[in-house]
Design a protein around this motif. Sequence first.
Motif, PDB file in Angstrom:
ATOM      1  N   PRO A 191       0.822  -1.219   0.000  1.00 24.53           N
ATOM      2  CA  PRO A 191       0.000   0.000   0.000  1.00 24.53           C
ATOM      3  C   PRO A 191       0.856   1.270   0.000  1.00 24.53           C
ATOM      4  O   PRO A 191       0.557   2.231  -0.717  1.00 24.53           O
ATOM      5  CB  PRO A 191      -0.820  -0.121   1.285  1.00 24.53           C
ATOM      6  N   ALA A 192       1.940   1.278   0.765  1.00 27.15           N
ATOM      7  CA  ALA A 192       2.818   2.454   0.793  1.00 27.15           C
ATOM      8  C   ALA A 192       3.578   2.581  -0.518  1.00 27.15           C
ATOM      9  O   ALA A 192       3.701   3.664  -1.089  1.00 27.15           O
ATOM     10  CB  ALA A 192       3.790   2.344   1.968  1.00 27.15           C
ATOM     11  N   PHE A 193       4.072   1.451  -1.016  1.00 26.18           N
ATOM     12  CA  PHE A 193       4.865   1.450  -2.249  1.00 26.18           C
ATOM     13  C   PHE A 193       4.056   2.036  -3.401  1.00 26.18           C
ATOM     14  O   PHE A 193       4.524   2.908  -4.122  1.00 26.18           O
ATOM     15  CB  PHE A 193       5.275   0.008  -2.566  1.00 26.18           C
ATOM     16  N   ASN A 194       2.823   1.564  -3.545  1.00 28.24           N
ATOM     17  CA  ASN A 194       2.004   2.014  -4.668  1.00 28.24           C
ATOM     18  C   ASN A 194       1.370   3.383  -4.441  1.00 28.24           C
ATOM     19  O   ASN A 194       0.768   3.942  -5.354  1.00 28.24           O
ATOM     20  CB  ASN A 194       0.935   0.966  -4.998  1.00 28.24           C
ATOM     21  N   SER A 195       1.502   3.914  -3.232  1.00 33.88           N
ATOM     22  CA  SER A 195       1.033   5.280  -2.990  1.00 33.88           C
ATOM     23  C   SER A 195       2.171   6.284  -3.105  1.00 33.88           C
ATOM     24  O   SER A 195       1.977   7.473  -2.896  1.00 33.88           O
ATOM     25  CB  SER A 195       0.402   5.393  -1.599  1.00 33.88           C
ATOM     26  N   GLY A 196       3.361   5.796  -3.391  1.00 33.24           N
ATOM     27  CA  GLY A 196       4.488   6.687  -3.585  1.00 33.24           C
ATOM     28  C   GLY A 196       5.233   7.027  -2.307  1.00 33.24           C
ATOM     29  O   GLY A 196       6.086   7.904  -2.310  1.00 33.24           O
ATOM     30  N   ASP A 197       4.900   6.339  -1.224  1.00 30.82           N
ATOM     31  CA  ASP A 197       5.553   6.620   0.059  1.00 30.82           C
ATOM     32  C   ASP A 197       6.751   5.679   0.219  1.00 30.82           C
ATOM     33  O   ASP A 197       6.664   4.625   0.822  1.00 30.82           O
ATOM     34  CB  ASP A 197       4.544   6.422   1.200  1.00 30.82           C
TER      35      ASP A 197
END
Lengths: 479, 260, 226
Positions: free
Chosen positions: B56-62
Amino acid sequence: MEIHSPEFKANARIALHDASLQKALGNLRDGFPRKRAIAVSRLPEFEQLRDQARDLKNHILSHLDLYLETFERNCTANGGQVHWAADAEQARQQILDICRSVGAKTVTKGKSMISEEINLNDYLEQHGVQPVETDLGEYILQLRHDHPSHIIAPAIHLNLEDVSDAFHEHHPKYGFTERTEDAAELMAEARTVMRKHFVAADVGITGANFLVAETGSSIIVTNEGNGDLTQTLPKVHIVITSIEKVVPTLEDMSLFLRLLARSATGQEFSVYNTLSTGPRRSTDQDGPEQYHVILLDNGRSDMLGSEFQDMLRCIRCSACMNHCPVYGSVGGHAYGWVYPGPMGSVLTPQLIGVDQAGHLPNASTFCGKCESVCPVRIPLPKLMRHWREREFERHLTPSTVRQGLWGWAAFAKRPTLYRWMSRSANFLLRRLARNGRISKLPLATGWTDWRDMPAPQQGTFMDQWKKRQQSEQQQGGLL
Amino acid sequence: MPAVHTYTPARPKVALFVTCLVDMFRPGVGFAAVKLLEQAGYSVEVPPTQTCCGQPAFNSGDRLTTKDIARQVIDAFEDYPYVVGPSGSCIGMLHHYPELFADEPAWQQRAEKLATRAWELTSFLQDVAQFQGIDAQFDGTVTYHDSCSGLRELGVKQQPRTLLGQVKGLELKEMEESETCCGFGGTFCVKYPDISNRMVSNKTRFIKDSGANTLLGGDLGCLLNMAGKLKREGIDVQVRHVAEVLADACHQPAIGDAEV
Amino acid sequence: MNSGREQILAKLRAKRDTSDAAEQAARQRVAERIQHHAPVLIPARGLGDKAELLARFQQMATEAIADVSLHETETAALAAIADQLQQQGITSLVTTADAQWQQHDWASQGIQCQVRPAQVGDHASLTPCLAGIAETGTLMITSAPHHPTTLHFLPDWHLVMLRSSQIVGSYEDAWTRLRQQNQQTGGMPRTVNMITGASRSADIEQRLQMGAHGPKRLIIFIVMEN
């Protein structure tokens, strides 16, 4: 064209409820992907060609200035004139200057996405030069004051009736007074009308699929033949293209041509692949007297050396959008600017700013279908993710998403807390469920407006596993 | 107490990456995975400090949060010869870790080591374990959805089908466009719900048209999405994770079905 | 204009290593690639003996919606052309300058043959070509002083005379022929057309319609040579 990318969500909603558009999109899904698959299966070397094309593009990009200089030298030696445009404004000005130098009243135009990118038609019209689109799809759009929704099938969003209406409104002055819904008759009408324009035009503008450094030539790839009449009949031929289109040699171009048509329409080869080198020779009986090439940068040199460099390999085949389930659902106009689909979701933020185009790289499930069909193996999902990273860094990501992510991360980084959260969610969701599912879930209405949420089984895995381990240990202890 | 184990020959160890969704929604899939791995001759451990893969973080750019979580996963799993999870998506995420640490060579090395050992369940059983001992009966017709990450990032396509071929009584009826995304896409389905809905509606039509009475897949996210839509549309197709069928664990109600 | 040029080139240069040694190596790589113009990868279907390539050309051109026929001699091909035009009631033919074509007795079949660039309203044209490319059934035709390009696009029918010795396997083979021709003529022609089948469009509802802006029919006459 005007930028409507910030309204992507609203555009998408309208598109999803547009029955006529949805019918037209059905034609796309059933057409290009199937034909591409057949063409690919007939060429055993296809995957190897993709690797070679990726590597060759990378080689070109790492020597881009040198190949462009070589192109310029050879184009000039053959009597062509090369113009360098750092941005859209420079390119428009250069084209207008050429048109004015020959007193042009009308220009015919072959299909060019760069022309859309620099908004050339509006500019020419404002300055007293009438552009006439000659590609059938583009012509239909021009009559309707519409814009392309696809980079190679510009009128893909229209149905037969739309074309009938447009022609019936505009063609009576050419003697076509009857409305027809026969596609062949409609095309015959366009053919007749367009011949008058081809002959009358003072300047012909085309794009270029590739520029060949070795010979100083440009090439256009078409099926209709309109691009050829556009560039052969007027006195002046202007090629509007961008700097990443240069290839070293004719042999190198062949590699890309083998991939282009198969990836695009699923044809073995497009009908007309036409190389143009300079103006007509002194002894030639036809052809333009002047040949100009406008080399547009418009942000591309900024991509070189950045995490978006791979995007400069793009040969504009449209395979990514033809196979994209999001594009297939909402069509090209929803993306709100010139380049739709996955390639547009990477390119548009670069060209109009990620603050404007922020939705585009987010409107993807990262299913990876686009990358799997890209002839030059651009890692499109990865590049879209890089845009999401830029958005996150610049705090452009919506605050609800940021807060949600922050909250989730606070748990995910602490296993004990995470166990508690997982357990609580499992418990709460089960409380909300009826008959094994939840039909309305506060905070997740995006989900439950459209579908049920299946209820969890009782107890988390980690809790049950722990119990099982403990009981096994106890049993072990008893032994 | 340890004496009881000395008589069993050493079985190679597998660390189970449970995944958040299996942990919270369908522990039965986790136990099915354990059963299959044990049948295939492995000793299964479940590292207790695991949480989520960080997708979820990876694909949100975080990127920073993703790296924090990746380090945690590497710490928890790197000592095992194999890491196996019942999800192509989460295991695919583990394969992305090395690119996160481009500027931290020590971590990158550890991430690469982990990635080479991380396997999606069916591809592990088929390609690594070469497991022939499926002991299951399933009287019905199934159709298989190829989840995107497993298919395109890890090459999971034939493995589940080959394993299902060992299940007695099972008949596979392929649906049209089994490789097209179901519209789940993690946070995509809540960020762009109406587009997601169109995609899953296309999918349920293909599922229905296949004529199969059960839908199988290897990723719980996609399965929850499709099961939820099938239920909402009133289409009578049961949905299960492929591990449930392979482990003969279909006594539990299908996804989104009421408990008896 | 020059400001744009320097600005763009400077930005591109800034992205690569331009130290003396690296610059020299880069320039050498570029010069060599262009000088050698080596093929990258020629698919197997672009290779084969004469008979195979002839058969493949016929198959691929036909598939691309061209009419292809074989003839023992050029005279026989010209007779077939005249018959075909007469059958369709076409009474005029525009051609490139070719002594043998002009000597042919067109008048006896009621056909007027003219040597000139094409005009709107022309029904049929006849041109030679440089090569027929087997891998996709593609014709390569170049512009020349007595070979105007409009002949390939304005008439409703485009008829092409192709000698069997002109059939090559791949695009790369055709570039070789082009370079040989360029040696004789002194450089690249203004236009090189690669034509595969007749003009078409699928812009209306993705349904294929023949004869968009170019010829509605492409008719290829292959003259067999030993």
